[in-house]
Write an enzyme that holds these catalytic residues in place. Sequence first.
Site, PDB file in Angstrom:
ATOM      1  N   GLU A 281       0.846  -1.204   0.000  1.00  0.00           N
ATOM      2  CA  GLU A 281       0.000   0.000   0.000  1.00  0.00           C
ATOM      3  C   GLU A 281       0.875   1.245   0.000  1.00  0.00           C
ATOM      4  OE1 GLU A 281      -2.960   0.548   3.028  1.00  0.00           O
ATOM      5  OE2 GLU A 281      -3.681  -1.521   2.885  1.00  0.00           O
TER       6      GLU A 281
ATOM      7  N   LYS B 206     -16.057   4.860   3.960  1.00  0.00           N
ATOM      8  CA  LYS B 206     -15.081   4.622   5.020  1.00  0.00           C
ATOM      9  C   LYS B 206     -15.229   5.675   6.111  1.00  0.00           C
ATOM     10  CE  LYS B 206     -11.003   3.084   4.545  1.00  0.00           C
ATOM     11  NZ  LYS B 206      -9.571   2.861   4.245  1.00  0.00           N
TER      12      LYS B 206
ATOM     13  N   GLU C 174     -13.361   5.242  -1.579  1.00  0.00           N
ATOM     14  CA  GLU C 174     -14.278   4.531  -0.682  1.00  0.00           C
ATOM     15  C   GLU C 174     -15.016   5.540   0.194  1.00  0.00           C
ATOM     16  OE1 GLU C 174     -12.957   0.360   0.551  1.00  0.00           O
ATOM     17  OE2 GLU C 174     -11.065   1.464   0.493  1.00  0.00           O
TER      18      GLU C 174
ATOM     19  N   GLU D 121      -9.331  10.109   4.011  1.00  0.00           N
ATOM     20  CA  GLU D 121      -9.437   8.647   4.029  1.00  0.00           C
ATOM     21  C   GLU D 121     -10.363   8.130   2.946  1.00  0.00           C
ATOM     22  OE1 GLU D 121      -8.030   6.121   5.833  1.00  0.00           O
ATOM     23  OE2 GLU D 121      -6.623   7.582   6.617  1.00  0.00           O
TER      24      GLU D 121
END
Length: 487
Positions: free
Chosen positions: A261, A318, A315, A324
């Site tokens: 990641e 999230k 996303e 984020e």
Amino acid sequence: MLLGYLLLMLGSLSFTLGAFVGVNIGTDLSNLPSPEQVVAILRSHRITHVRLYDADNHLLSALSDAGIEVMVSVTNEDVLRIGQSSAAAAYWVKKNVAAFVPATNITAIAVGSEVLSTIPHAARVLVPAMRNLHKALVSSNLNYPIKVSTPISMDIIPKPFPPSAATFNASWNSTISGILDFLKSTDSFFMLNAYPYYGYLQSNGIFPIKYALFQRLTPVEQIVDPNTLFHYNSMFDAMVDAAYNSMSAYNNLVIPIVVTETGWPWAGGANERDATVENAQTFSNNLIKRVLNDSGPPSQPTIPINTYIYELFNEDNKPGPLSEKSYGVYFSNGSSVYTFGTDTLGQTTVNNASGGFCVARKGADTSSLQDGLNWACGPGQANCSAIQSGQACYMPDTLENHASYAFNDYYQKMRSVGGTCDFSGTAVTTMVDPSYGSCIFTGSTNSSIGGTGMPAMGPDGPPGNGSPDHVPDIMFLVLVTVVLSFV
């Protein structure tokens, strides 16, 4: 069947054939495309390696024969169960791996995600879980092509700079030792999650943002390890070297690192001013260039840093700050958040005597693009049957992809009598053949493109130096040798 498994093993040798850049696929978004659409998006952007955060069987089925290497994951919730039961591990491998290979090219299993940082109570069963899964792979004759490891966060290296003095958090010595012994004995690799974005924020201005974005540093800004005198051109390299040096404390071990990641958010809250589209684009594209130069960090220059970018989609479901939710490089419809380097990777440059191909321009106004598509398939008399539902060029089902096919068909047929590639400024010519799979664009000299990706839009510049589309002769000899050994 034997040939299928041999080809799967051949795919596992990609670590020796040059570095790659893959993408993580998270699913915590409100508009998640279908598995088939996800695969179409991957291929349209020439993404050849993906990491899943689970082992979704529908997506694994859709990835069958897609020409994409897949890393599946055991969720953190399942680590405890698998670590305590070899039978549970065997069932997991049977259900989520053996059932799909070799058609789906699964090459690795990630056991949990940052277990030591996020669910420390499960640390005691992490290594047993890895061992149980490996034993299950051995029982299925899949242990050679499929490696087992676990993603580790940079959090467990308390002081990553200078890299030469970095060590793992001593409280995890026993667990880390077990992980490294397992990786060494199974010829696997160390999975590292490394985010220069967070490293830059936590440095409180000590390091310039250019260092985190792979940008050129002035002589005054050079980052030098005082112990080794190694010069670090990027925080990314320094982080990877910090992990290598932390490993070396354990019997001088050197286990290849794969960055599972890394990424940079393109949007953030009021207090996240460095989370911008410009910075995200700079980071991602410079990262791709860095990884694909096939070199390692200063301490291990001959070991390439295979890397997975976080992440494919934004996303939005999230929890946490806006940043984020804003790491995705594509929206769920397949359009780019920003110009992303994989869109030019692996493209085939052709000597098209007709003057190249005509494709939709990146960032073109959607209304004008739709008008151009309607005109090409109507008054322009382009043959648009291939982009109808169920036909070879229908997927990915995006306006840009369909417009590219229609624009090109018109251009190839009408160019000799004055037809142009303009469509009110929404089209551009390219020498990159936009054909993919069974979708062959008019004017292409390729009868079969195989696993090449699907460019829905025109490139911004010359194609990059992606991996070759053919297996090198030496790999053919390796495959022949392996086949003969079974005779």
